[in-house]
Enzyme design. Structure first.
Site, mmCIF file in Angstrom:
data_model
loop_
_atom_site.group_PDB
_atom_site.id
_atom_site.type_symbol
_atom_site.label_atom_id
_atom_site.label_comp_id
_atom_site.label_asym_id
_atom_site.label_seq_id
_atom_site.Cartn_x
_atom_site.Cartn_y
_atom_site.Cartn_z
ATOM 1 N N LYS A 54 -43.530 -66.751 2.497
ATOM 2 C CA LYS A 54 -43.817 -66.003 3.758
ATOM 3 C C LYS A 54 -44.829 -64.885 3.453
ATOM 4 O O LYS A 54 -45.689 -64.962 4.555
ATOM 5 C CB LYS A 54 -42.396 -65.291 4.059
ATOM 6 C CG LYS A 54 -41.428 -66.414 4.698
ATOM 7 C CD LYS A 54 -40.074 -65.704 4.977
ATOM 8 C CE LYS A 54 -39.047 -66.883 5.142
ATOM 9 N NZ LYS A 54 -37.835 -66.365 5.313
ATOM 10 N N GLN A 98 -34.055 -61.163 4.676
ATOM 11 C CA GLN A 98 -33.805 -62.575 4.102
ATOM 12 C C GLN A 98 -32.203 -62.666 4.031
ATOM 13 O O GLN A 98 -31.641 -61.866 3.324
ATOM 14 C CB GLN A 98 -34.603 -62.497 2.759
ATOM 15 C CG GLN A 98 -34.491 -63.887 2.144
ATOM 16 C CD GLN A 98 -35.105 -65.199 2.896
ATOM 17 O OE1 GLN A 98 -36.101 -64.982 3.519
ATOM 18 N NE2 GLN A 98 -34.468 -66.166 2.944
ATOM 19 N N ASP A 121 -36.511 -63.409 13.493
ATOM 20 C CA ASP A 121 -35.659 -64.346 13.178
ATOM 21 C C ASP A 121 -34.972 -65.003 14.400
ATOM 22 O O ASP A 121 -34.394 -65.948 14.372
ATOM 23 C CB ASP A 121 -34.784 -64.194 12.048
ATOM 24 C CG ASP A 121 -35.185 -64.823 10.724
ATOM 25 O OD1 ASP A 121 -35.735 -65.885 10.740
ATOM 26 O OD2 ASP A 121 -34.706 -64.426 9.678
#
Ligand code: NDP
Length: 296
Positions: A54, A98, A121
């Site tokens: 990422k 994460q 997200d």
């Protein structure tokens, strides 16, 4: 019929190039460089790989990447304090924590402490509610990537019968909301669905997000349907490790009109959409028009 392969790897490269173009424009015309902060707690090897790639791709499209690596025994208080700092940092447009988090940390509490406008997200309860009520939100990356590929392949999805197999909060449910938003007639199937093969046979669009290797055989697929395989399953075959989806690719490709492979389908689109969401967040934060084709 032999299915057209929907090349997610190539599509993701196109999305990243679009993001990079827009980022260059933002810098040139407004002096803004979007920034993505990724928070990793602990040393889960798979998470470390995801976070590294990422960060690399964030930099490749011209955005700033901020990585925060915390010890596995970090307290909830310290993690929440970091998120608060990132929420208040104008250089940070997107925050991603994460998952999974170590067990002593409350995932819902942590996710819901992220500023919804920076929740790239799309897991914050406010964004879930906005998506569910058809309002502008941050959309979870994997379903957004699936939607982009479907729109690219079909143009309009209006009136199509769609079946989403799986009802998780990160894939199945938001995918169903997005398809509904594009005027599909949507069925959400799950482990208690009666006669799943018949449900799937009705569908013009099948999105499989289950996590069971090759559980959808070709004879469940309606002739000419579009199959989006979200599943990523590691199996051993002929003494070798292999990645397969939730759909039996070989038999499904004989009946489908179009199909995403695993690997090289949905997977690459997820990170591309994370970058697209960060760009969208940066535009919104600065009162600028959102990039076209990169949001739901
Ligand atoms: P979850 O385990 O959270 O959800 C799986 C869903 O599948 C559940 O709703 C479950 O039903 C349903 N299910 C399980 N067994 C069956 C069955 N026999 N028949 C019908 N439905 C069934 O998984 P996720 O949504 O997080 O992920 C799904 C897959 O997608 C995984 O392989 C994951 O690795 C992959 N994935 C890929 C991403 C990418 O970037 N390509 C990103 C995220 C996930 P019930 O609710 O009744 O238990």
């Amino acid at each position: 019929m032999v299915a057209q392969v929907i090349d997610g790897k190539a599509f993701a490269a196109k999305v990243r190039a679009q993001v990079a173009d827009q980022v260059a424009k933002l810098k040139e015309e407004h002096g803004i460089t979007p920034g993505l902060a990724v928070v990793l707690v602990g040393e889960d090897p798979a998470s470390q790989v995801y976070v590294r790639s990422k960060g690399k791709m964030t930099v490749e499209v011209g955005m700033n990447s901020y990585e925060h690596k915390l010890d596995a025994d970090t307290s909830e208080e310290d993690l929440l304090a970091l998120i608060d700092k990132l929420n208040n940092d104008p250089a940070v447009n997107g925050i991603l924590v994460q998952l999974p988090l170590p067990k002593h940390l409350n995932e819902d509490l942590v996710i819901n402490s992220i500023d919804p406008a920076k929740d790239v997200d799309g897991f914050h309860i406010s964004n879930v509610g906005l998506l569910g009520t058809g309002q502008k939100s941050m959309v979870p990356c994997t379903p957004l990537g699936c939607l982009m590929m479907l729109r690219d392949h079909h143009g309009s999805l209006s009136g199509m019968d769609a079946v989403v197999i799986g009802r998780s909060n990160i894939v199945g449910k938001p995918m169903a909301q997005l398809l509904l938003g594009d005027s599909c007639t949507v069925t959400i199937a799950h482990s208690r669905t009666k006669d799943l093969p018949e449900v799937v046979r009705r569908a013009d669009i099948v999105v499989a997000a289950v996590g069971r290797p090759e559980m959808v055989p070709g004879d469940w697929i309606k002739e000419g349907a579009t199959v989006i395989d979200v599943g990523i399953n590691r199996i051993e075959r002929d003494g070798k490790n292999k990645l397969v989806g939730d759909v039996d690719y070989a038999s499904a490709a004989e009946r489908a009109g179009a199909i995403t492979p695993v690997p090289g389908g949905v997977g690459p689109m997820t990170i591309a959409c994370l970058l697209a969401n960060t760009l969208t967040a940066a535009c919104r934060a600065n009162g600028l028009a959102e990039p076209e084709g990169l949001t739901a």
